[in-house]
Motif scaffolding. Structure first.
Motif: not given
Length: 197
Positions: A70-94
């Motif tokens: 979740r911290r990486t997700f937040d710092l990357a601002e959710g990659w603007d909804g488009k992660h560079p890998t183009g694959v499903p992204v799973f965020i481990a979070t509380h």
């Protein structure tokens, strides 16, 4: 099924980000060469050396899902909804952040632990690998015996302080195989297998 692979860029002294969470120094190798490697993000093309391009293309082709914290997700601002890998992204979070999940974005927020997030990512990845791209999640995977491989892109810089890739192993010894070494421009790629206990 594919492997579970921790994949991070790191300074020679072991940091994946500086004390202000900056990653420019450790990600700099993505722009040090003459060979273009397209990502799935429409605004991102990597410019790397020939050796790094071959390594990067192989890694992109082999990745079927990505796991982040979740911290990486937040710092990357959710990659603007488009992660560079183009694959499903799973965020481990509380907790799931406000405004998420979104129907048009392949991000899944998993709140019931590391085993669950890896199982869901493996199911989505099929025969391809799951890429773990967060230091805390990589450490949790090692502690739970879920990691098969560690890929580290070591850049020639000493940050002195910041976020370490591996930090909190007091009672855990992890034996590795390898490394496979690929020299690029401004980076050395190291690939280690994780020996099972």
């Amino acid at each position: 099924m594919g492997k579970v692979v921790a994949d991070m860029s790191m300074s020679l002294d072991g940091f994946v980000a500086d004390p202000s969470d900056g990653v420019d120094k450790v990600f700099g190798w993505y722009g040090t060469g003459d060979v273009a490697v397209a990502s799935a993000h429409p605004d991102i093309t990597f410019q790397v050396s020939e050796n790094s391009a071959e390594y990067l293309r192989e890694a992109i082709a082999d990745t079927g899902a990505l796991v982040s914290g979740r911290r990486t997700f937040d710092l990357a601002e959710g990659w603007d909804g488009k992660h560079p890998t183009g694959v499903p992204v799973f965020i481990a979070t509380h907790s799931v952040p406000d405004g998420w999940p979104r129907a048009d974005v392949p991000f899944t927020f998993v709140t019931d632990g590391i085993e669950s997030v890896i199982a869901q990512a493996k199911a989505a990845a099929g025969d391809k690998s799951v890429c773990v791209a967060s230091p805390s999640i990589a450490q949790q995977c090692l502690e739970a015996g879920l990691l098969d491989e560690i890929q580290v892109a070591v850049v020639p810089v000493l940050l002195g302080d910041g976020i370490r890739l591996f930090e909190r192993f007091k009672d855990l010894v992890v034996d590795l195989t390898g490394p496979r070494v690929i020299e690029g421009k401004g980076v050395t790629h190291l690939v280690y297998g994780v020996k099972s206990a």
